[in-house]
Motif scaffolding. Structure first.
Motif, PDB file in Angstrom:
ATOM      1  N   SER A  48     -17.623  37.441 102.678  1.00  0.00           N
ATOM      2  CA  SER A  48     -18.415  37.610 103.882  1.00  0.00           C
ATOM      3  C   SER A  48     -17.499  38.131 104.981  1.00  0.00           C
ATOM      4  N   THR A  49     -18.045  38.961 105.860  1.00  0.00           N
ATOM      5  CA  THR A  49     -17.247  39.564 106.928  1.00  0.00           C
ATOM      6  C   THR A  49     -16.568  38.499 107.786  1.00  0.00           C
ATOM      7  N   ASN A  54     -18.856  37.950 112.614  1.00  0.00           N
ATOM      8  CA  ASN A  54     -20.014  38.801 112.333  1.00  0.00           C
ATOM      9  C   ASN A  54     -19.981  40.102 113.131  1.00  0.00           C
ATOM     10  N   THR A  86     -16.816  34.933  96.245  1.00  0.00           N
ATOM     11  CA  THR A  86     -17.678  34.918  97.428  1.00  0.00           C
ATOM     12  C   THR A  86     -16.995  35.670  98.559  1.00  0.00           C
ATOM     13  N   THR A 114     -27.044  37.529  97.469  1.00  0.00           N
ATOM     14  CA  THR A 114     -26.651  37.218  98.842  1.00  0.00           C
ATOM     15  C   THR A 114     -27.297  35.901  99.246  1.00  0.00           C
ATOM     16  N   ALA A 123     -21.894  42.274 102.639  1.00  0.00           N
ATOM     17  CA  ALA A 123     -22.366  41.189 101.786  1.00  0.00           C
ATOM     18  C   ALA A 123     -23.538  41.612 100.921  1.00  0.00           C
ATOM     19  N   ALA A 176     -23.793  36.026 102.702  1.00  0.00           N
ATOM     20  CA  ALA A 176     -22.544  36.166 101.961  1.00  0.00           C
ATOM     21  C   ALA A 176     -22.826  36.751 100.579  1.00  0.00           C
ATOM     22  N   VAL A 223     -23.242  29.991 105.759  1.00  0.00           N
ATOM     23  CA  VAL A 223     -22.838  31.399 105.877  1.00  0.00           C
ATOM     24  C   VAL A 223     -23.972  32.238 105.305  1.00  0.00           C
TER      25      VAL A 223
END
Length: 810
Positions: free
Chosen positions: A98-99, A388, A96, A75, A142, A59, A56
């Protein structure tokens, strides 16, 4: 060059404050270096993967140690890897994000000299509570503000709450580059200037709430007679760099985005009660929770008290509702609604020089009243097309009605003869003299879809954001002149309707090349104007189109330092009333405000607990629109003003010795400093003051552009719940007119505004067993009296305010 007798003492005091702040900073660095050198540090590294074992990229990995208020953020790189070095031993929380994925949180303990390696697995999850706001749009969800290619500052929830800020003015003064001018003493009319721009009615600033327009007519009349109470918001973002072109129409000075809190996960609430001198009361109730797939939050605020002068008192109610519903995985709907009402006994006029000298807190216009109501709502649908890719569509609108019955527009009209020519002067002001009713209704609504996508193109990582907006607004403006000071109806002398339709399109792409991020973008604004004089039966129309480009660059040689630079086109549309003639309906030769804005700087987290940001800025105005006559006050006709130049530096620093020294005792220092040596008229420019039209003001300093601004806070906190600080606010001398007049004129509208300093003190104590925080705060500790504004006559500062209260959580 003209100087003031007030200048030398002000500079001497200012230098003293800087020297003391510098000494404290050096002491903290020295002690911290020795202490850290003797500590056995640990290392934490790892990789972030999805459920299929793929890396990933980008992130956000946050490491926090609650006991020491320690936090770092990284990141992940192209392999999904991250590494934290030089960590003090102890307990940590690793989070953590992330999209398109659910967050992952891990509690862990690091021993001295330990080298821990771990693997974090993220699973697809909902995107509930995600709002497309400034920092996330520019840096990506992120990233942090450390990677934004431009100057940006965030006032978080803890800072706002612990400061016990009285109003938004007090909060925004904590941010470098912002000059916030008081008016009635209650923070009801925003006067915000950025980097030397005139703060009157915040016309050169874009105000947003959760990324959507907050003002009632941002295209047709960006003057602000309404500002929600600061208690409504969770945090504040301020952006002054090139990334603001994503949030038009005004891209001249900067963007201020107020963020509302999201519903809590578990049912919970709070009650805040606050009282003080000058009949002040503030009661705030908040309750919310999440039931099944929907989070709900309700807020109600009642705020009332006396203003800075006699015969000024305000009361307001503010109700807010917010819901966040998860329709499906990666698919949410956010709805907001609010109602605001204000009933204020407040005047528009300042004092003459003689009145100020006799009693700076007097207000002869005791029958002036302002009544305001605002209804607003928005709905944002967010759908993650992939992990994403995020599409969000916002529908928003508001209705704002305000009636201001007043007897004077400014101190040159004592009282206002246009309302009652047979008045007979000030002796009859509160008996037989008439008044003016400025009656306004504003409607606006719009729709704005945005698409944000993260992708790899060849060997380049990219983040693209694009979208468009359709915006409509209508102004219904009437003026009735009443026969008595208490009249609420009268002879109709103005009946205007002003309409605007605006179409915007924008795109910004961020190219990531190793440690370098290049972010070009462009915005196009097309605005249609229409004005109808119903009394004369005349209608006029015109339109304009403007392309607004910008580019920002950020270079991060290490996780601790970001170097940034940017350039963008500044743009602000003219008002409808200024670009269309009221009598003929013809188009007036009034250009949009245009400028080229440049900045360069660095942002660093030298060590946990030590943060520094420094920015150099330059603003070249090709055409700054100014009042055609100072006597007209804020409502005056505007005209092309020619060129101006703004250039200076901003400095923000923060030191927390508790984090630096790994101690439960935290002595902290916060400072925001602005130095503006150049803020002047350039090119061919003549005075806008009546009787001086042939007098050149080229090279003169701009009005209401202080050379230096300083906000300095020194405090102490302990992890058991105690926090106390002393805050100093310094504003240097300002001129009140383009002639740079020093000696005051009898009407109070021209003359030097001497520099001033105020001190604030606040203490908080949280008793966790009672789930209650007790606090006391004193604003203007020394009860100083000084001039804050001359635009419509002299306005004095707020007196000492002593307030105490509690916040109970349930």
């Amino acid at each position: 060059m003209k100087t003031s007798t007030h200048t030398l003492p002000a500079l001497a005091r200012f230098r003293y404050l800087l020297v003391q702040a510098f000494k404290a900073l050096i002491w903290s660095l020295t002690v911290a270096t020795v202490s850290l050198a003797q500590t056995s540090q640990a290392t934490l590294s790892g990789r972030v993967l999805d459920q299929n074992g793929a890396a990933v990229i980008g992130a956000a990995v946050t490491l926090r140690q609650e006991a020491r208020n320690f936090e770092r953020l990284l990141t992940t790189d192209a392999t999904g890897a991250f590494q934290f070095d030089n960590l003090p031993p102890g307990q940590y929380r690793l989070r953590t994000l992330s999209t398109g994925f659910s967050s992952a949180t891990l509690e862990l303990t690091l021993s001295p000299n330990e080298n821990r390696n771990l693997e974090v697995i993220l699973h697809p999850g909902p995107i509930a509570e995600e709002v497309i706001v400034i920092t996330s749009s520019i840096a990506g969800p992120a990233d942090t503000t450390a990677r934004i290619p431009g100057s940006v500052e965030v006032l978080d929830k803890v800072s706002l709450e612990n400061s016990r800020v009285f109003n938004f003015s007090e909060a925004l003064r904590k941010i470098a580059g912002l000059n916030v001018r008081d008016e009635e003493g209650f923070g009801l009319r925003p006067n915000i200037g950025i980097r030397g721009l005139n703060p009157t009615r915040s016309t050169k600033v874009l105000l947003l709430e959760d990324g959507l327009p907050l003002t009632y007519a941002p295209y047709g009349d960006n003057a602000s007679y309404y500002h929600p109470p600061i208690d409504r918001f969770d945090s504040i973002e301020v952006l002054k760099g090139s990334g603001q072109i994503l949030y038009g129409p005004a891209t001249v000075g900067g963007v201020i985005n107020y963020l509302t809190p999201n519903p809590p996960t578990k049912p919970s609430g709070s009650v805040t009660l606050l009282g003080g001198n000058r009949n002040y009361f503030n009661g705030h109730l908040s309750y919310g929770g999440t039931w099944r797939a929907t989070g709900l939050l309700f807020n109600y605020l009642r705020k009332q008290g006396d203003g800075a002068r006699e015969n000024i008192r305000s009361g307001l109610n503010d109700f807010n509702f917010k819901s966040v519903t998860t329709l499906a995985a990666m698919h949410t709907l956010t709805f907001k609604a609010n109602y605001y009402s204000e009933d204020s006994n407040v005047t528009y006029s300042g004092l003459t020089e003689a009145e100020y000298q006799a009693n700076p807190r007097q207000n002869p216009f005791r029958n002036d009243f302002f009544y305001g109501d605002r209804w607003g709502a928005s709905a944002t649908h967010a759908y993650a097309l992939s992990p994403n890719s995020l599409l969000s569509t916002s529908l928003y609108g508001s209705v704002f009605k305000r009636d201001w019955w007043r007897q004077s527009s400014n101190s040159s009209q004592r009282p206002n003869d246009s309302a009652d020519p047979a008045c007979g002067g000030m002796a009859n002001l509160n008996t037989t003299c008439g008044n003016e009713g400025r009656l306004r209704q504003y409607y606006h609504w719009g729709v704005e879809p945005r698409w944000r996508v993260f992708y790899n193109l060849a060997s380049l990582r990219n983040q693209t954001e694009l979208g468009f907006r359709f915006h409509y607004e209508n102004q219904d403006r009437r003026q009735e002149n009443g026969p008595l000071p208490t009249s609420r109806s009268g002879v109709l002398v103005e009946d205007n309707q002003r309409k605007n339709q605006a179409y915007s399109a924008f795109i910004q792409n961020r190219f990531l090349v190793g440690k370098l991020a290049i972010t070009p973008g462009v915005r196009v604004e097309k605005i249609k104007y229409e004005r109808t004089n119903r009394l004369a039966g005349v209608t006029g129309k015109t339109e304009l189109t403007q392309v607004v480009p910008g580019i920002g660059i950020a270079y991060t040689p290490s996780e601790k330092i970001t170097l940034f630079a940017g350039a963008h086109r500044g743009f602000a549309p003219p008002r409808t009333e200024d670009i269309i003639n009221n009598t003929t309906g013809g188009s007036i030769d009034l250009d949009p405000e245009l400028s080229w804005n440049y900045e360069a700087g660095l942002r660093s987290l030298l060590r946990p607990g030590l943060r520094l940001e420094a920015t150099f800025f330059r603003m070249d105005y090709e055409n700054q629109i100014v009042p055609a006559s100072i006597a007209g006050g804020v409502g005056a006709t505007l005209t092309n003003g020619g060129k101006t130049l703004h250039q200076g530096v901003e400095l923000t620093a923060q030191v927390d010795t508790g984090t630096l020294l790994s101690s439960e005792h935290n002595v902290y220092l916060r400072t925001a400093y602005t130095y503006l040596p150049i803020a002047k008229f350039t090119g061919t420019r003549f005075s806008s003051i009546k009787g001086f039209a042939d007098t050149s003001v080229s090279g003169n300093r701009l009005p209401y552009a202080p050379r230096s601004l300083l906000n300095l806070t020194i405090g102490y906190s302990h992890r058991r719940g105690f926090d106390a600080f002393l805050e100093a606010v310094h504003v240097s001398d300002q001129f009140g007119d383009d002639l740079n007049t020093i000696t005051p004129t009898p009407d109070g509208q021209r003359g030097l505004i001497p520099g001033y300093r105020i001190w604030n003190a606040t203490a908080n104590y949280n008793v966790e067993s009672l789930r209650t925080t007790f606090f006391v705060t004193v604003k203007n500790l020394l009860n100083s009296t000084f001039i804050v504004d001359r635009a419509r006559g002299i306005l004095p500062s707020s007196p000492r305010l002593v307030q105490a209260g509690l916040k109970f959580r349930f």
